[in-house]
Design a protein around this motif. Structure first.
Motif, PDB file in Angstrom:
ATOM      1  N   PRO A 239      -2.437  -0.296  -4.192  1.00 41.63           N
ATOM      2  CA  PRO A 239      -3.468   0.622  -3.582  1.00 41.63           C
ATOM      3  C   PRO A 239      -2.804   1.873  -2.907  1.00 41.63           C
ATOM      4  O   PRO A 239      -1.952   1.728  -2.179  1.00 41.63           O
ATOM      5  N   VAL A 240      -3.500   2.930  -3.155  1.00 35.43           N
ATOM      6  CA  VAL A 240      -3.153   4.386  -2.592  1.00 35.43           C
ATOM      7  C   VAL A 240      -4.509   4.673  -1.686  1.00 35.43           C
ATOM      8  O   VAL A 240      -5.690   4.569  -1.838  1.00 35.43           O
ATOM      9  N   TYR A 241      -3.962   4.939  -0.504  1.00 37.03           N
ATOM     10  CA  TYR A 241      -4.749   5.657   0.670  1.00 37.03           C
ATOM     11  C   TYR A 241      -4.580   6.997   0.780  1.00 37.03           C
ATOM     12  O   TYR A 241      -3.385   7.444   0.936  1.00 37.03           O
ATOM     13  N   ILE A 242      -5.526   7.724   0.528  1.00 37.38           N
ATOM     14  CA  ILE A 242      -5.536   9.261   0.646  1.00 37.38           C
ATOM     15  C   ILE A 242      -6.561   9.939   0.980  1.00 37.38           C
ATOM     16  O   ILE A 242      -7.795   9.203   0.721  1.00 37.38           O
ATOM     17  N   THR A 243      -6.592  10.932   1.325  1.00 39.98           N
ATOM     18  CA  THR A 243      -8.037  11.836   1.857  1.00 39.98           C
ATOM     19  C   THR A 243      -8.500  12.246   0.600  1.00 39.98           C
ATOM     20  O   THR A 243      -7.922  12.577  -0.395  1.00 39.98           O
TER      21      THR A 243
ATOM     22  N   GLU B 115      -9.925   3.430 -10.620  1.00 40.08           N
ATOM     23  CA  GLU B 115     -10.671   3.374  -9.437  1.00 40.08           C
ATOM     24  C   GLU B 115     -10.414   2.402  -8.574  1.00 40.08           C
ATOM     25  O   GLU B 115     -10.647   2.427  -7.077  1.00 40.08           O
ATOM     26  N   HIS B 116     -10.167   1.298  -8.999  1.00 39.82           N
ATOM     27  CA  HIS B 116      -9.677   0.274  -7.962  1.00 39.82           C
ATOM     28  C   HIS B 116      -8.345   0.562  -7.145  1.00 39.82           C
ATOM     29  O   HIS B 116      -8.179  -0.535  -6.259  1.00 39.82           O
ATOM     30  N   LEU B 117      -7.841   1.370  -7.436  1.00 37.90           N
ATOM     31  CA  LEU B 117      -6.371   1.619  -6.600  1.00 37.90           C
ATOM     32  C   LEU B 117      -6.756   2.692  -5.847  1.00 37.90           C
ATOM     33  O   LEU B 117      -5.528   2.867  -4.819  1.00 37.90           O
ATOM     34  N   ILE B 118      -7.765   3.609  -5.799  1.00 37.86           N
ATOM     35  CA  ILE B 118      -7.740   4.517  -4.889  1.00 37.86           C
ATOM     36  C   ILE B 118      -8.735   4.304  -3.695  1.00 37.86           C
ATOM     37  O   ILE B 118      -9.792   3.798  -3.889  1.00 37.86           O
TER      38      ILE B 118
ATOM     39  N   ALA C 221       0.884  -1.325  -0.197  1.00 32.83           N
ATOM     40  CA  ALA C 221      -0.128  -0.010   0.075  1.00 32.83           C
ATOM     41  C   ALA C 221       0.954   1.252   0.050  1.00 32.83           C
ATOM     42  O   ALA C 221       1.961   1.293   0.588  1.00 32.83           O
ATOM     43  N   ILE C 222       0.374   2.377  -0.587  1.00 35.02           N
ATOM     44  CA  ILE C 222       1.071   3.440  -0.418  1.00 35.02           C
ATOM     45  C   ILE C 222       0.087   4.705   0.342  1.00 35.02           C
ATOM     46  O   ILE C 222      -1.091   4.696   0.036  1.00 35.02           O
ATOM     47  N   PHE C 223       0.504   5.350   1.265  1.00 35.25           N
ATOM     48  CA  PHE C 223      -0.354   6.183   2.093  1.00 35.25           C
ATOM     49  C   PHE C 223       0.245   7.655   1.777  1.00 35.25           C
ATOM     50  O   PHE C 223       1.518   7.870   1.666  1.00 35.25           O
ATOM     51  N   ILE C 224      -0.563   8.554   1.189  1.00 36.21           N
ATOM     52  CA  ILE C 224      -0.201   9.924   0.965  1.00 36.21           C
ATOM     53  C   ILE C 224      -0.624  11.106   1.765  1.00 36.21           C
ATOM     54  O   ILE C 224      -1.672  10.990   2.515  1.00 36.21           O
ATOM     55  N   THR C 225       0.545  11.741   2.344  1.00 38.37           N
ATOM     56  CA  THR C 225       0.209  12.856   3.309  1.00 38.37           C
ATOM     57  C   THR C 225      -0.561  14.140   2.886  1.00 38.37           C
ATOM     58  O   THR C 225      -1.489  14.555   3.518  1.00 38.37           O
TER      59      THR C 225
ATOM     60  N   TYR D   3      -6.775  13.950  -2.760  1.00 40.97           N
ATOM     61  CA  TYR D   3      -6.899  13.313  -3.913  1.00 40.97           C
ATOM     62  C   TYR D   3      -7.602  14.392  -4.937  1.00 40.97           C
ATOM     63  O   TYR D   3      -7.123  14.472  -6.029  1.00 40.97           O
ATOM     64  N   GLU D   4      -8.353  15.224  -4.547  1.00 35.83           N
ATOM     65  CA  GLU D   4      -9.063  16.270  -5.381  1.00 35.83           C
ATOM     66  C   GLU D   4      -7.769  17.303  -5.735  1.00 35.83           C
ATOM     67  O   GLU D   4      -7.650  17.849  -6.905  1.00 35.83           O
TER      68      GLU D   4
END
Length: 282
Positions: free
Chosen positions: A75-79, A92-95, A51-55, A83-84
């Protein structure tokens, strides 16, 4: 747990953390080619990342995200705000959209979001834990809010922003607007503020302090070392830079820290008691 900085600085950030076969990245702000090169030097298989987490959405935290995530189907985990703000159009399946205070389980790891003050749409930092050890990645801090202080007090390993020297910023070539943005309480913290946060909130459980996200224009490794080193005789101390990855560290359940992998081009140049600074041989 294993951990290292792959890149840290105002031009690109990327951090690796793992427990057994469960590995994650926090941010990926350098291009995929350089991420792969630096991982190879440390023996990290990019396909092993779960997983990748974005600050937040600033370029120095997402520059390599789209290509790397899609290439390895990570997969990417992001608020939602980040993301906007990123203006990326990912499959879509990665976000996975998460709140800033999310708690996400990736195998044996729990990744906890830490809301903070920064001039981004919905930023957060992250603490990664296996239930026994807490590794905290705390950069892009507009100020030392209560969340930041709480994290420092409960960290075994802390990567803390030490972005700028006040005099270098004041006397440097940045515009008045940019200088005010950096020190506004919504930008970054100075070396002096970072030191105050460290000294006022450190606990005996803290075993490793890593200073990171140094400004290339308004800071130097030498200034950070000179300021912090006298206060770190009883812990491991290192400085992560933009130019290269650090060694791969491992902290065990007894809070003992060792270097388990050394990049071929990196050599340890200075050792003061338990204080270690890593610099390049290039």
């Amino acid at each position: 747990m294993k951990y290292c900085s792959i890149a840290s600085g105002s031009n690109g950030n990327c951090y690796y953390l793992a427990k057994g076969e469960d590995a994650i990245l926090i941010d990926i702000g350098i291009n995929t080619k350089h991420v792969e090169i630096r991982m190879a030097r440390l023996g990290i298989d990019p396909a092993s990342i779960k997983a990748i987490f974005i600050t937040h959405e600033h370029t120095d935290h997402i520059r390599g995200l789209s290509v790397f995530s899609k290439r390895y189907q990570i997969p990417v985990y992001i608020t939602p705000g980040s993301y906007e703000g990123s203006r990326l159009h990912m499959p879509e399946h990665l976000i996975h959209l998460i709140p800033p205070n999310a708690q996400v389980h990736i195998g044996k790891l729990k990744v906890m979001g830490i809301p903070k003050f920064h001039d981004a749409k919905e930023p957060c930092s992250f603490v990664v834990t296996d239930g026994k050890v807490n590794v905290s990645i705390m950069t892009d801090l507009g100020r030392g809010c209560d969340n930041v202080k709480h994290v420092i007090q409960h960290s075994d390993v802390l990567l803390l922003e030490s972005n700028f020297d006040e005099q270098l910023l004041e006397n440097g070539r940045y515009s008045y607007f940019l200088k005010n943005r950096i020190r506004s309480g919504w930008g970054h913290i100075s070396n002096t503020t970072a030191l105050e946060l460290f000294l006022e909130n450190r606990k005996p459980r803290l075993k490793h302090l890593i200073l990171g996200h140094l400004s290339g224009e308004n800071n130097t490794v030498e200034l950070v070392n000179e300021l912090f080193r006298p206060h770190c005789d009883e812990i491991v101390f290192s400085i992560a830079t933009r130019y290269e990855e650090t060694e791969m560290f491992e902290i065990d359940e007894h809070k003992q820290i060792k270097v388990v992998s050394v990049a071929k081009h990196v050599q340890t140049t200075l050792v003061y008691s338990e204080t270690i600074i890593y610099t390049s041989s290039m």
